[in-house]
Write a protein that holds these residues in place. Structure first.
Motif, mmCIF file in Angstrom:
data_model
loop_
_atom_site.group_PDB
_atom_site.id
_atom_site.type_symbol
_atom_site.label_atom_id
_atom_site.label_comp_id
_atom_site.label_asym_id
_atom_site.label_seq_id
_atom_site.Cartn_x
_atom_site.Cartn_y
_atom_site.Cartn_z
ATOM 1 N N GLU A 48 0.814 -1.220 0.000
ATOM 2 C CA GLU A 48 0.000 0.000 0.000
ATOM 3 C C GLU A 48 0.850 1.275 0.000
ATOM 4 O O GLU A 48 0.474 2.265 -0.604
ATOM 5 C CB GLU A 48 -0.924 0.016 1.225
ATOM 6 C CG GLU A 48 -1.844 -1.181 1.357
ATOM 7 C CD GLU A 48 -2.949 -1.222 0.317
ATOM 8 O OE1 GLU A 48 -3.186 -0.220 -0.384
ATOM 9 O OE2 GLU A 48 -3.586 -2.281 0.198
ATOM 10 N N SER A 109 -1.344 2.150 -3.337
ATOM 11 C CA SER A 109 -2.503 1.271 -3.237
ATOM 12 C C SER A 109 -3.120 1.054 -4.611
ATOM 13 O O SER A 109 -3.339 1.997 -5.371
ATOM 14 C CB SER A 109 -3.545 1.882 -2.297
ATOM 15 O OG SER A 109 -4.669 1.045 -2.235
ATOM 16 N N THR A 111 -6.027 -0.557 -4.837
ATOM 17 C CA THR A 111 -7.445 -0.739 -4.595
ATOM 18 C C THR A 111 -8.233 0.252 -5.442
ATOM 19 O O THR A 111 -7.884 1.422 -5.515
ATOM 20 C CB THR A 111 -7.783 -0.513 -3.107
ATOM 21 O OG1 THR A 111 -6.972 -1.372 -2.325
ATOM 22 C CG2 THR A 111 -9.243 -0.781 -2.826
ATOM 23 N N LEU A 130 -6.413 4.044 -0.415
ATOM 24 C CA LEU A 130 -5.719 3.551 0.771
ATOM 25 C C LEU A 130 -6.662 3.403 1.959
ATOM 26 O O LEU A 130 -6.472 2.525 2.801
ATOM 27 C CB LEU A 130 -4.560 4.485 1.128
ATOM 28 C CG LEU A 130 -3.665 4.039 2.277
ATOM 29 C CD1 LEU A 130 -3.024 2.673 1.989
ATOM 30 C CD2 LEU A 130 -2.603 5.090 2.558
ATOM 31 N N ALA A 133 -7.711 -0.120 2.734
ATOM 32 C CA ALA A 133 -6.762 -1.150 3.177
ATOM 33 C C ALA A 133 -7.160 -1.671 4.548
ATOM 34 O O ALA A 133 -7.623 -0.914 5.406
ATOM 35 C CB ALA A 133 -5.347 -0.585 3.209
#
Length: 161
Positions: A48, A109, A111, A130, A133
């Motif tokens: 991350e 990150s 994501t 982030l 996470a």
């Protein structure tokens, strides 16, 4: 049993305390903008965030408190490039204080939110990603005009008066 990933890991009191400190900090002359802060319970994964090496590196270990403005000024005095990247505060358990563990971290990150807003800049989109996470409690960005608070993939923005 399924648990919604967007459930907050902070108590309402903990969240209110962080927001109060951020509002106070935002009212001070901050040595740089944007200021990106990450709060986690446990270590933030190297999947991350990664360090951007700085020499010299300002000291770590301080508790997140109303004294953060002094800490930031001292860090910039030690190394002016410290402003680049996120500042990471962690705690071991939900009952502990947050301690400064890293300066100048690059958020990497990967994501992605299916319902994310269009790109509002790398700091914004990185903090939003982030915030999802597992170990991250919240991310915050202080800009000249606002305080943005990212928690579990949601964002709250307060405009500066």
């Amino acid at each position: 049993m399924e648990i919604d990933v967007r459930v907050s890991k902070m108590t309402p009191d903990q969240k209110a305390e962080i927001l109060s400190t951020l509002r106070d900090l935002h009212g001070e002359p901050i040595p740089f903008h944007p200021l990106i802060l990450v709060f986690s319970t446990g270590k933030v994964s190297s999947d991350e965030c990664v360090p951007m090496l700085r020499e010299p590196m300002p000291p770590t270990g301080a508790i997140f408190s109303k004294q953060i403005t002094v800490l930031l000024r001292e860090a910039v005095h030690i190394n002016p490039s410290i402003h680049d990247g996120a500042i990471i505060f962690t705690r071991k358990t939900a009952d502990d204080d947050y301690h400064l563990v890293s300066w100048s971290m690059r958020i990497i990150s990967k994501t992605a939110l299916a319902d994310a807003v269009p790109n509002l800049g790398s700091a914004h989109n990185s903090a939003l990603a982030l915030s999802l996470a597992r170990e991250v409690d919240c991310c915050c960005i202080l800009s000249k005009g606002s305080v943005s608070f990212f928690e579990r993939g949601s964002m709250h923005v307060e405009a500066k008066e």
